[in-house]
Scaffold this motif. Structure first.
Motif, PDB file in Angstrom:
ATOM      1  N   GLY A   1      27.915 -58.612  78.125  1.00  0.00           N
ATOM      2  CA  GLY A   1      26.531 -58.572  78.555  1.00  0.00           C
ATOM      3  C   GLY A   1      25.588 -59.270  77.609  1.00  0.00           C
ATOM      4  O   GLY A   1      25.990 -60.103  76.793  1.00  0.00           O
TER       5      GLY A   1
ATOM      6  N   GLY B   1      23.756 -54.924  77.591  1.00  0.00           N
ATOM      7  CA  GLY B   1      24.923 -55.375  76.851  1.00  0.00           C
ATOM      8  C   GLY B   1      25.324 -54.349  75.825  1.00  0.00           C
ATOM      9  O   GLY B   1      24.571 -53.406  75.529  1.00  0.00           O
TER      10      GLY B   1
ATOM     11  N   VAL C   1      27.764 -53.019  82.460  1.00  0.00           N
ATOM     12  CA  VAL C   1      26.812 -54.121  82.587  1.00  0.00           C
ATOM     13  C   VAL C   1      26.648 -54.522  84.048  1.00  0.00           C
ATOM     14  O   VAL C   1      25.532 -54.721  84.541  1.00  0.00           O
TER      15      VAL C   1
END
Length: 408
Positions: free
Chosen positions: A55, A37, A30
């Motif tokens: 994320g 994510g 991330v």
């Protein structure tokens, strides 16, 4: 995010410190801008020992990748469709070596491409009929139009052979048009990833007499308690739906499909057995536990244990590399075979990755993946939303990180 863990890792033979390496790996993906994510769920002996995310599920709206985030699983739909087929097989509706023309007569006079161009192609008659087993193992001679590698792929695109996206026709209509296209190879001769599982979805509908999507909901998803898995995201769940991204110039994420306005935000004209489902990590882990339970989960049995054993057995003459020159797959080719709906590990040394002979796996277009390892009683689910799945080697990286945590 951390949630859904119901056992201390050491209690099931997993090292918590080694599992913790997955945290740093996710954070780096991330932070480097390669993924918005992702989440990872690891279960052993039927218990969840690891479930983390990092994320965002939606960059624009700053929504975190949460335990209940809903993601497009694309080709991870295929194993579920294959289970539907095998449920009908157990009911005595057909045998695996039955020609599909028994139920789909439009495939009676198939021809195999030998040359030519889009305007006028050359072909020869198929030497035998396509069987149900051919569809389950991707050895039917069908292909995918998006591969853009062969003349048959081009004909698919030219003639609208599409089981998703902007499709407005019925599943039956698309399958009927597909049957008018030439095959890429003689049935049984080559392994070619294809729309075969979409044809199986139509087969399920014809054999059962029930709409394919309804069959999946009534006979598989509801009994397994997969409450957030469906062919679309209803309005009341849209806040949990992730956006989908593509990797632009290696390090820049570009929005591919917003959660609001997505085709997955409304019921589709065609319920794609090859790639139409959305799901959550928890839901798909229930499916993994069903496979490890050899057809049963929490007292609900959908398949007999011998049928699941058959599905987890390699049905090819060797590995994928020995079955022609695959143009695309959600797995490596060398050392990997194919069962009835997913890949099967044959030889980790030849595959050049840690693993166990007999483990089954598959992935989806948006960088999702799962695998089940019966010998280790282990299941792993990876969710991300990045197209294409070949953009990053995250599946292989996660495999190493997870297996390194086995210490019993």
């Amino acid at each position: 995010m951390q949630g859904g863990i119901d056992v201390e890792p050491r209690a099931v033979g997993l090292c918590p410190e080694r599992l913790g390496r997955i945290d740093g790996w996710m954070e780096r993906l991330v932070a480097d801008g390669r993924l918005a994510g992702l989440s990872v769920m690891v279960a052993r002996a039927g218990r969840t020992a690891y479930f983390r995310g990092h994320g965002l599920a939606d960059i624009a709206r700053q929504k975190p990748f949460a335990p209940d985030t809903i993601a497009r699983i694309y080709s991870m739909t295929k194993p579920l469709t294959s289970v539907a087929v095998m449920m009908l097989y157990e009911e005595g509706r057909f045998q695996l070596d039955d020609p599909i023309t028994r139920f789909l007569p439009e495939f009676s006079d198939m021809r195999v491409l030998t040359g030519g161009n889009r305007v006028k192609f050359e072909s020869e008659p198929a030497r035998r009929l396509i069987t149900i087993r051919d569809l389950l193992t991707h050895t039917s001679g069908l292909t995918y139009g998006f591969m853009e590698a062969t003349l048959v792929d081009a004909l698919y695109r030219q003639n609208g052979i599409d089981f998703g996206e902007a499709q407005t026709e019925s599943l039956a209509a698309v399958v009927e048009r597909l049957a008018r296209q030439p095959l890429l190879a003689q049935p049984g001769n080559e392994w070619n990833y294809s729309v075969a599982t979409d044809v199986l979805g139509h087969l399920v509908a014809v054999v059962s007499g029930q709409d394919f999507a309804d069959f999946m909901r009534d006979r598989i998803l509801a009994p397994l308690g997969m409450v957030d898995t469906d062919f679309f995201v209803p309005p009341e769940k849209i806040e949990r739906f992730a956006a989908n991204y593509s990797l632009f110039r290696e390090r820049s994420l570009k929005l591919y499909d917003d959660c609001v306005g997505s085709r997955f935000a409304r019921p589709p004209a065609v319920a794609s057995g090859g790639g139409g489902l959305v799901s959550t990590a928890g839901d798909y882990m229930r499916f993994c536990r069903f496979l490890l339970g050899r057809g049963a989960l929490d007292g609900v049995r959908l398949l007999g244990r011998k049928t699941v054993d058959l599905m987890l057995t390699n049905h090819l003459d060797g590995d994928l590399a020995a079955m022609g020159q695959p143009r695309f797959s959600e797995t490596a080719y060398t050392g990997i075979g194919f069962g009835l709906g997913f890949s099967v590990m044959l030889d980790p040394a030849r595959a050049q990755i840690v693993g166990t002979p007999g483990e089954a796996a598959w992935g989806g277009l948006a960088s999702t993946a799962f695998w089940v390892d019966p010998a280790e009683d282990l299941a792993v689910v990876l969710l991300a939303q990045l197209i294409p799945s070949s953009a990053l080697p995250i599946r292989r990286e996660l495999r190493v990180l997870t297996y390194a945590a086995l210490v019993d």
